[in-house]
Design a protein around this motif. Sequence first.
Motif, mmCIF file in Angstrom:
data_model
loop_
_atom_site.group_PDB
_atom_site.id
_atom_site.type_symbol
_atom_site.label_atom_id
_atom_site.label_comp_id
_atom_site.label_asym_id
_atom_site.label_seq_id
_atom_site.Cartn_x
_atom_site.Cartn_y
_atom_site.Cartn_z
ATOM 1 N N ALA A 125 0.834 -1.202 0.000
ATOM 2 C CA ALA A 125 0.000 0.000 0.000
ATOM 3 C C ALA A 125 0.867 1.250 0.000
ATOM 4 C CB ALA A 125 -0.924 -0.007 1.215
ATOM 5 N N LYS A 139 -6.009 4.420 -9.473
ATOM 6 C CA LYS A 139 -6.508 4.632 -8.115
ATOM 7 C C LYS A 139 -7.200 3.377 -7.606
ATOM 8 C CE LYS A 139 -8.160 7.743 -4.954
ATOM 9 N NZ LYS A 139 -7.943 7.124 -3.696
ATOM 10 N N ALA A 140 -7.831 2.624 -8.488
ATOM 11 C CA ALA A 140 -8.526 1.388 -8.089
ATOM 12 C C ALA A 140 -7.531 0.366 -7.546
ATOM 13 C CB ALA A 140 -9.273 0.816 -9.288
ATOM 14 N N GLN A 141 -6.357 0.280 -8.147
ATOM 15 C CA GLN A 141 -5.328 -0.641 -7.664
ATOM 16 C C GLN A 141 -4.883 -0.262 -6.250
ATOM 17 O OE1 GLN A 141 -2.345 -0.700 -10.800
ATOM 18 N NE2 GLN A 141 -1.870 -2.825 -10.287
ATOM 19 N N TYR A 142 -4.704 1.026 -6.048
ATOM 20 C CA TYR A 142 -4.292 1.525 -4.732
ATOM 21 C C TYR A 142 -5.389 1.260 -3.698
ATOM 22 C CZ TYR A 142 -3.331 4.785 -0.934
ATOM 23 O OH TYR A 142 -3.134 5.338 0.304
ATOM 24 N N ASP A 143 -6.649 1.536 -4.065
ATOM 25 C CA ASP A 143 -7.770 1.288 -3.151
ATOM 26 C C ASP A 143 -7.874 -0.187 -2.773
ATOM 27 O OD1 ASP A 143 -8.354 3.967 -3.168
ATOM 28 O OD2 ASP A 143 -9.987 3.797 -4.641
ATOM 29 N N GLN A 144 -7.597 -1.049 -3.738
ATOM 30 C CA GLN A 144 -7.637 -2.495 -3.467
ATOM 31 C C GLN A 144 -6.529 -2.883 -2.476
ATOM 32 O OE1 GLN A 144 -7.145 -4.912 -6.968
ATOM 33 N NE2 GLN A 144 -7.742 -6.791 -5.887
ATOM 34 N N ALA A 145 -5.345 -2.310 -2.594
ATOM 35 C CA ALA A 145 -4.237 -2.599 -1.676
ATOM 36 C C ALA A 145 -4.547 -2.093 -0.272
ATOM 37 C CB ALA A 145 -2.956 -1.973 -2.200
ATOM 38 N N ALA A 147 -7.592 -1.695 0.994
ATOM 39 C CA ALA A 147 -8.653 -2.553 1.532
ATOM 40 C C ALA A 147 -8.065 -3.875 2.039
ATOM 41 C CB ALA A 147 -9.708 -2.810 0.463
ATOM 42 N N GLN A 148 -7.115 -4.415 1.286
ATOM 43 C CA GLN A 148 -6.479 -5.666 1.721
ATOM 44 C C GLN A 148 -5.702 -5.447 3.026
ATOM 45 O OE1 GLN A 148 -3.802 -7.384 -1.127
ATOM 46 N NE2 GLN A 148 -3.585 -9.280 0.053
#
Length: 198
Positions: A125, A139-145, A147-148
């Motif tokens: 992240a 930004k979606a990739q960052y948001d997914q990281a 959230a994980q």
Amino acid sequence: ITVGVVVVLLALAAAGWVFFGREKPIEVRTAPTVAMGNGSASSSVLDASGYVVARRMATVSAKITGKVREVRIEEGQHVDAGYVMATLDPIDADAQRTLAASQVAATRSQIGSVQAQLREAEANAARLSSLVRQQLVSKAQYDQAVAQRDALRAQLATAQRNASVSSANLRIAGNGVDNTVVGAPFAGVVVAKAAQPG
């Protein structure tokens, strides 16, 4: 004058009778005490009958039910406080303690696994955060990281709570093993033995 002389003579006679004519008082002598018969039972001086009643009485039993493994007392035996009077078969209690210890080990290993995953997710992240600012990743990739990472933090908190619960279960299981030992609550004499091995 004659009457005066007679009165004086009577007074002297009465005084002489008081001092010399009375009986002597009884002489009292004391004797030393001696033990009779050197303390044998047949030479008792005072015989009495009655009841001997204990100040404290207790019926002692185990906190749990189980098969009696060993009884270490006999009727009339003097015991001190804490003396182990009997033991129960601890097979079930030992099994509970072993299971609780295994659960503690499992939750601790789970904590280690989640901590390793969380370190990797936090690093991922942080990397994606700098790349998102440079607009090199979406930004979606960052948001997914993120959230994980947050999910792993929640898993770690749950695993830590589970570890504290399993540690409490281990302490309770240890008390269960201790409850298989029956000890004397205070010093006294065993009046009745109501249990036998088996």
